[in-house]
Design a protein around this motif. Structure first.
Motif, PDB file in Angstrom:
ATOM      1  N   GLY A 242      44.431  27.445 -20.840  1.00  0.00           N
ATOM      2  CA  GLY A 242      43.488  26.375 -21.185  1.00  0.00           C
ATOM      3  C   GLY A 242      42.483  26.840 -22.214  1.00  0.00           C
ATOM      4  N   ALA A 243      42.817  27.935 -22.917  1.00  0.00           N
ATOM      5  CA  ALA A 243      41.851  28.548 -23.823  1.00  0.00           C
ATOM      6  C   ALA A 243      41.887  27.951 -25.222  1.00  0.00           C
ATOM      7  CB  ALA A 243      42.115  30.054 -23.915  1.00  0.00           C
ATOM      8  N   GLY A 244      42.964  27.259 -25.545  1.00  0.00           N
ATOM      9  CA  GLY A 244      43.082  26.703 -26.899  1.00  0.00           C
ATOM     10  C   GLY A 244      42.247  25.444 -27.050  1.00  0.00           C
ATOM     11  N   PRO A 314      38.833  31.741 -28.625  1.00  0.00           N
ATOM     12  CA  PRO A 314      38.937  31.151 -27.285  1.00  0.00           C
ATOM     13  C   PRO A 314      37.596  30.936 -26.615  1.00  0.00           C
ATOM     14  CG  PRO A 314      39.898  33.350 -27.360  1.00  0.00           C
ATOM     15  CD  PRO A 314      39.615  32.974 -28.766  1.00  0.00           C
ATOM     16  N   ILE A 315      36.593  31.667 -27.067  1.00  0.00           N
ATOM     17  CA  ILE A 315      35.275  31.501 -26.447  1.00  0.00           C
ATOM     18  C   ILE A 315      34.733  30.096 -26.705  1.00  0.00           C
ATOM     19  CG2 ILE A 315      33.924  32.343 -28.411  1.00  0.00           C
ATOM     20  CD1 ILE A 315      32.146  33.780 -26.396  1.00  0.00           C
ATOM     21  N   PHE A 316      35.288  29.429 -27.728  1.00  0.00           N
ATOM     22  CA  PHE A 316      34.830  28.076 -28.034  1.00  0.00           C
ATOM     23  C   PHE A 316      35.031  27.160 -26.832  1.00  0.00           C
ATOM     24  CE2 PHE A 316      35.937  23.755 -29.213  1.00  0.00           C
ATOM     25  CZ  PHE A 316      34.811  23.365 -29.926  1.00  0.00           C
ATOM     26  N   CYS A 317      36.170  27.345 -26.190  1.00  0.00           N
ATOM     27  CA  CYS A 317      36.461  26.466 -25.058  1.00  0.00           C
ATOM     28  C   CYS A 317      35.534  26.764 -23.885  1.00  0.00           C
ATOM     29  CB  CYS A 317      37.927  26.600 -24.637  1.00  0.00           C
ATOM     30  SG  CYS A 317      38.990  25.433 -25.532  1.00  0.00           S
ATOM     31  N   ALA A 328      31.693  25.706 -13.723  1.00  0.00           N
ATOM     32  CA  ALA A 328      32.638  26.461 -12.889  1.00  0.00           C
ATOM     33  C   ALA A 328      33.934  26.700 -13.645  1.00  0.00           C
ATOM     34  CB  ALA A 328      32.911  25.694 -11.601  1.00  0.00           C
ATOM     35  N   GLN A 329      34.395  25.654 -14.352  1.00  0.00           N
ATOM     36  CA  GLN A 329      35.624  25.794 -15.148  1.00  0.00           C
ATOM     37  C   GLN A 329      35.418  26.792 -16.279  1.00  0.00           C
ATOM     38  OE1 GLN A 329      36.882  21.582 -15.860  1.00  0.00           O
ATOM     39  NE2 GLN A 329      38.791  22.603 -16.455  1.00  0.00           N
ATOM     40  N   ALA A 330      34.217  26.747 -16.855  1.00  0.00           N
ATOM     41  CA  ALA A 330      33.917  27.658 -17.959  1.00  0.00           C
ATOM     42  C   ALA A 330      33.981  29.101 -17.483  1.00  0.00           C
ATOM     43  CB  ALA A 330      32.539  27.346 -18.534  1.00  0.00           C
ATOM     44  N   LYS A 331      33.411  29.349 -16.318  1.00  0.00           N
ATOM     45  CA  LYS A 331      33.409  30.726 -15.800  1.00  0.00           C
ATOM     46  C   LYS A 331      34.824  31.160 -15.422  1.00  0.00           C
ATOM     47  CE  LYS A 331      29.701  30.187 -12.978  1.00  0.00           C
ATOM     48  NZ  LYS A 331      28.677  30.595 -12.008  1.00  0.00           N
TER      49      LYS A 331
END
Lengths: 712, 483
Positions: A242-244, A314-317, A328-331
């Motif tokens: 889910g990083a893209g 990927p940090i953008f996502c 929570a999803q971000a972490k």
């Protein structure tokens, strides 16, 4: 030998010779009895081609040369219409009859007036306007074969088209989007695994329905899941981890004739954090939309949809999820990213930095802790962890931890350095200097020793350590070239400083951030006597685009306290950057104006220089313990809240603390200058503080400028 | 069950066949719509599941539209409805029909039609919002050929079709056949073999519907036998089989030209001439025993042998009774009635003409009309040079051609022979010969004892059966007769 029983078309009256042929050849007889003269002609044609006419070969050949014998009534007037060269048109003038001026024309489907497909042939005679059509006659052998060939092609094309449709119904394209900084291998259903390079999207055909997905990086399995491949969907994407930054955007095309203003683009819809991304109705899926499209004559604006993966790290996502209420999803994504990349330093640092700035310091520290555990022997991981821990106010705990570590490994220069860099005062000096005696060429110890010497005001010692470091590890030295330039400036060795700065800037391997700092330092050095030319320095800074280059160079000039016109600032498209630079400029001249500017910002640190931050925090602390800007500036602390509070305490009460040693010299210079503004102090004390500030701001940057411009 | 079936099918069996026909009719549409749907599915699937329609998809869509257009129902309003025989005319015939209907167990038909053809039919005239009218038609020649019992058998047979409901099924079957025919013709025109899936289906429908038709005929024969007796029914079948085709040819070749020219011929008398001439010709032609008629899957009626067998009769017993013309008020009026029914405008004035005068009044003007365009070419032709002329028949074919060149060399030669026969007949008339064209007989010219058949003699000369010398001798004989 069977006689013809019926002749509904009266063909035998026109061609009595056929009666004999029909008795011998059933095909001819059937066609006559069915009243189909054209079928009779074709039967004769096949008799001739297959050599089955026998003794009647001459008769058959003779009959075949006169197609008009096999005339059939018209079903209606043949349509002969062409539009832009496409339509139907009659060509040819075969079997002309001199007596009645009739001849045969063949009606073709034409494309650009080129005959493509022969429909039928007609017996015609020229009339006043066009022709008089008497009836349909069989196509010539050539045209018949031509027509049959194309018809066969058409049937085959339909069958292939049907096959393709069935295939398209049973299979669909799956896109594997890999935004990770490493290649991955993806296996969908039973298909062979494919490799997807970093930052790329690869496609493969998969059966529709729920398919197993396995993503690996080498032998390591990154993730496993299910993808419902839907028939007909334009996008059946598996977004690795889910990083893209997969996104759907509207693409608007405006007619050249349009008088409307081009429509503003809606924000793209991102699919961060989603493994399975299904989207239908996409015009351009993972392809670049064309620059132009054909539009209707009266169409002013046409909208298309474009789906792709943005070329963001990927940090953008992680950022996107975090800022849309999905912490929570971000972490979770951050953890997976770090794990997938084996805690690659830049990834972990970036993630930790982001979460650290977004009130998730504990999670940032956890990421860094996991990173150092994976890379225990790598000093940069330990440094990153230490910095975050200090930022989180856990200095005592980590001092104990690293002291124990150093004691457990008395022969480890790294452990000695790591302990020394988190200690302060003489204790830190002692650990570093003792270790340096044993390990005189250890880059990190040399670097630590240089910091300690600079802190103590021993600029020559700092210069010596850094010269040694340059000789030992030029790359490591590039990280601290700013310190050497300050040390040399403080020592009055301006020319050497300039020389080093220039040499450093010539290095092709210089990292972008070090290059930027060196240019700023060089700009500051140029103001020292004798002044030097600075115009060429900015040429060292380049962005990925002209806009970015312009932003970088303007930022460098502001950071170096160069004069910048309001027009230059106004030309910046990035509003946040413009506000930030305006804050920098305000902080040079008037703290009140700068405080007013703070209202332009939210909680997120705008990235102002350490000097500006320290000046404003110190002045706010000096003015009022409850100053409204204090809390926000503490939140923006590049060193963490604990260090910020230490600076506040120093300004308000003169309290010395270990945290002060974490601060950059210009931050201390800012604090000392602000302390000199205390009217309650004696003139001598104020002068002392100003002199200290002047010395600490060795490159005579923002603090020195403020000293000259701030109102008393 | 099919053509070879020898027993009348039971009513449930006929109903079952009708049901099967209905299913086949539905099946035809299902096949067509299904095939069109399959073709339309190709571009639809390509659009929905693929990257849009390719060449195959476009062609499939075009084919589907072509197919659907071919399947469209075709309505044709019946515009020319023959009026029924007024009840006041020929009351005996009306009474006979009513009597037969009573005996058959069917209401008296609403309409009775008297026909010029050697045919009989049963039908139903449907009217919107009203119950359909039943009608029965019988050809005038049957009244001449059959006795009263035979006529009853014919009427009873047609009422049998009413009783078994055939008149309701028949038009529908006919429309379905037309639909299939039109569809096949339309699809064959596409050139893309779209008709192939339908050919077999249509053939099966045709075979099945024809088998039903034959079964209906056998069932109607049974009603005919029940009402009029097997012998009369068999006699009617035999007479109809033996003479109907001849009558048909007679109407086409002898009666229609008369009517076209505005003459009122002697219908029944002319047929007697015609039949006698044909019989004589047939006797000369037939050398061996008559081969039995072969049945075909596509026949609407069973063969005569099959029908007689179904009636339980090996051969029709002869009748000693006279014909049934006594059922008509006045035969000549009935003749004129049916002849006028053949005209587009039944009120057109017609001049009575005897068959003996037909050569002079009807055919001679026609012959003159036929050779008028070639007068110049034929001006120098005399009978004596005919052998030389025929030796150059292909050249003459070009000289005597008319209209578009749509004929083969052999057809042109035949045209030339016909033209010379015509010319010869006119030539002889100009020499004072009388032209005679009795029904069924060859055209003859007569002068005194000399009789010349111009068409036949030209053909004989052309075929080489008559030598040049013999021909010239014949010419001398003719000239001597007129000198």
């Amino acid at each position: 030998m069977t006689k013809v029983e019926r002749d509904p078309s009266g063909l035998l009256e026109r061609v009595p010779e056929l009666a004999g042929l029909a008795e011998k050849h059933a095909g001819v007889r059937r066609a006559i009895e069915q009243g189909r003269p054209h079928a009779v002609y074709r039967a004769l044609l096949w008799l001739r081609w297959l050599g089955k006419a026998g003794p009647d070969a001459d008769l058959v050949r003779q009959l075949l040369t006169t197609r008009r014998l096999f005339i059939q009534p018209l079903n209606g007037a043949p349509a002969m219409v062409t539009y832009n060269g496409i339509g139907s048109r009659a060509y040819g003038e075969s079997e002309p009859d001199g007596a009645d001026a009739s001849h045969i024309k063949t009606l073709f489907l034409v494309v650009l007036f080129v005959p493509v497909y022969p429909f039928s042939a007609y017996l015609v005679r020229r009339a006043d306007r066009g022709w008089t059509f008497f009836g349909r006659v069989p196509l010539s052998a050539t045209c018949y074969l031509w027509q049959r060939g194309l018809a066969l092609f058409g049937v085959v094309a339909v069958l292939i088209g049907a096959g393709n449709a069935v295939f398209a119904m049973r299979y669909n394209t799956v896109q594997i989007a890999n935004a990770l900084p490493l290649p991955i291998q993806a296996q969908i259903g039973g298909a062979a695994p494919i490799t997807v390079a970093s930052g790329q999207v690869e496609k493969l055909r998969s059966k529709v329905g729920v398919q197993d997905v396995v993503i690996k990086a080498g032998a390591r399995e990154l993730e496993r899941g299910k993808l419902e491949v839907r028939r007909g969907y334009d996008v059946n994407a598996w977004n690795v981890l889910g990083a893209g930054a997969l996104y759907l955007e509207d693409v608007a095309y405006t007619s050249e004739k349009s008088t409307q203003t081009p429509p503003t683009h809606d924000e793209p819809v991102f699919h961060c954090g989603e493994n399975e991304v299904l989207q239908d109705g996409v015009n351009f899926a993972f392809t670049t939309p064309p620059q132009s499209i054909s539009m209707g004559e009266h169409e002013q604006v046409a909208h298309r949809t474009h789906f792709a993966m943005a070329e963001f790290p990927p940090i953008f996502c992680v950022y996107k999820l975090s800022t849309t209420g999905k912490a929570a999803q971000a972490k979770a994504l951050a953890s997976e990213l770090a794990k997938a990349t084996s805690y690659e330093l830049s990834i972990v640092q970036g993630l930790a930095g982001f979460f650290g700035q977004h009130s998730e310091g504990a999670f940032a520290l956890e990421l860094l802790d996991n990173g150092r555990k994976q890379h225990d022997s790598e000093i940069e991981y330990q440094r990153a962890y230490q910095s975050q821990a200090i930022y989180e106010g856990r200095r005592p705990a980590i001092i104990e931890e690293y002291r124990a570590r150093a004691q457990a490994h008395p022969d480890s220069a790294d452990d000695a350095y790591l302990l020394g860099r988190i200690l302060s005062g003489p204790a830190a000096d002692r650990v570093v200097s003792d270790a340096l005696v044993r390990f005189p060429r250890h880059p990190y110890l040399l670097r630590g020793a240089a910091y300690r010497a600079f802190w103590r005001g021993e600029y020559a010692e700092a210069e010596r350590c850094l010269d040694t470091l340059r000789a030992v590890d030029a790359h490591a030295w590039q990280d601290v070239v700013d310190l050497e330039l300050r040390a040399l400036a403080a020592s009055g060795k301006i020319e050497k400083a300039r020389t080093i700065a220039n040499e450093c800037l010539k290095s092709p391997n210089l990292e972008a951030s070090n290059r930027f700092d060196t240019v700023v330092d060089a700009e500051n050095l140029a103001r020292f006597e004798p002044k030097s030319e600075t115009s060429a320095l900015l040429a060292n800074l380049k962005g990925d685009s002209d806009t970015e280059t312009k932003e970088i160079r303007l930022t460098a000039r502001v950071n170096a306290c160069a004069e910048v016109t309001p027009e230059e600032l106004a030309s910046l498209e990035d509003k946040r950057l413009r506000a930030r630079l305006e804050l920098e400029l305000a902080s040079r001249k008037n703290p009140s104006a700068a405080f007013a500017k703070l209202r332009d910002f939210d909680e997120q640190a705008p990235g102002i220089t350490t000097a500006a931050w320290a000046l404003l925090l110190s002045e706010a602390a000096r003015l009022d313990a409850q100053h409204p800007a204090l809390d926000r500036l503490l939140g923006w602390s590049p060193y963490g809240r604990a260090d910020g509070l230490a600076l506040v305490s120093y300004v308000q009460h003169g309290t010395d603390s270990p945290e002060l040693e974490d601060l950059a010299p210009e931050a201390l210079a800012a604090a000392d200058y602000v302390r000199s503004r205390d009217p309650a102090l004696s003139a001598a004390a104020r002068k002392t503080f100003r002199e200290r500030a002047n010395r600490e701001d060795a490159l005579h940057g923002l603090v020195t400028v403020a000293m000259n411009q701030w109102p008393e | 069950m099919m053509a070879g079936s020898s027993s009348a099918p039971s009513a449930p069996r006929v109903a079952l066949r009708a049901l099967v026909l209905l299913l086949l009719w539905v099946g035809f549409y299902l096949l067509g719509v299904g095939l069109a749907g399959a073709l339309l599915w190709v571009p639809w699937a390509q659009i929905n599941y693929g990257s849009g329609p390719d060449v195959g998809g476009v062609l499939a869509a075009t084919g589907a539209l072509w197919l659907l257009w071919g399947l469209r129902p075709r309505f044709r309003r019946q515009t020319n409805r023959e009026p029924p025989l007024p009840t006041g005319r020929h009351p005996k015939l009306h009474a006979l029909v009513a009597d037969v209907a009573r005996r058959a167990g069917h209401p008296v038909p609403h309409e009775l039609h008297l026909l010029p053809e050697a045919n009989a039919y049963a039908g139903q005239r449907s009217e919107l919002w009203r119950r359909g009218k039943s009608l029965v038609g019988i050809g005038l020649p049957y009244l001449a050929w059959l006795d009263r019992a035979g006529v009853e058998a014919i009427i009873a047979h047609e009422l049998g079709h009413h009783l078994s409901g055939d008149v309701r099924l028949g038009p529908w079957v006919h429309r379905t056949r037309n639909l299939m025919g039109h569809t096949l013709d339309h699809l064959e025109g596409s050139g893309f073999w779209l008709d192939l899936p339908f050919v077999g289906y249509a053939r099966a429908f045709l075979r099945y519907s024809m088998s039903v038709s034959r079964a209906q005929e056998v069932a109607a024969d049974a009603v005919s036998a029940r009402v009029a007796g097997s012998a009369a029914a068999a006699r009617a079948l035999v007479v109809s089989e033996a003479r109907s085709a001849v009558w048909h040819v007679y109407l086409r070749t002898e009666i229609e030209p008369m009517l076209e020219a505005g003459f009122l011929p002697q219908l029944l008398e002319g047929f007697r001439h015609f039949e006698a001439a044909i019989s004589e010709h047939r006797e000369r032609q037939q050398s061996g025993p008559k081969t039995p008629e072969k049945s075909s899957h596509y026949d609407t009626h069973p063969t005569l042998e099959e029908r007689l067998t179904a009636l339980g009769v090996s051969e029709a017993p002869p009748s000693n009774e006279p014909g049934a013309l006594e059922l008509l008020d006045v035969t000549s009026e009935a003749e004129e009635y049916v002849l006028r029914s053949m005209l587009v405008d039944g009120s057109r004035p017609l001049k009575p003409l005897t068959w003996e005068a037909a050569g002079r009044e009807l055919w001679l003007p026609r012959f003159l009309e036929r050779i008028r365009p070639y007068q110049n070419a034929l001006a120098k032709v005399t009978p004596e040079i005919m052998p030389a002329v025929l030796a150059q028949i292909d050249d003459w074919a070009e000289r005597l051609r008319s209209g578009l060149a749509l004929f083969s060399p052999e057809a042109k030669r035949r045209h030339v022979l016909a033209m010379f026969g015509t010319w010869y007949a006119v030539y002889l008339v100009n020499l004072g010969f009388e032209l005679e064209a009795l029904p069924g007989c060859a055209v003859r010219t007569k002068r005194g004892e000399i009789v010349v058949e111009p068409f036949a003699e030209i053909a004989t000369l052309s075929e080489g059966k008559l030598g040049s010398d013999e021909w010239r001798a014949r010419c001398t004989e003719i000239r001597a007769a007129v000198a």
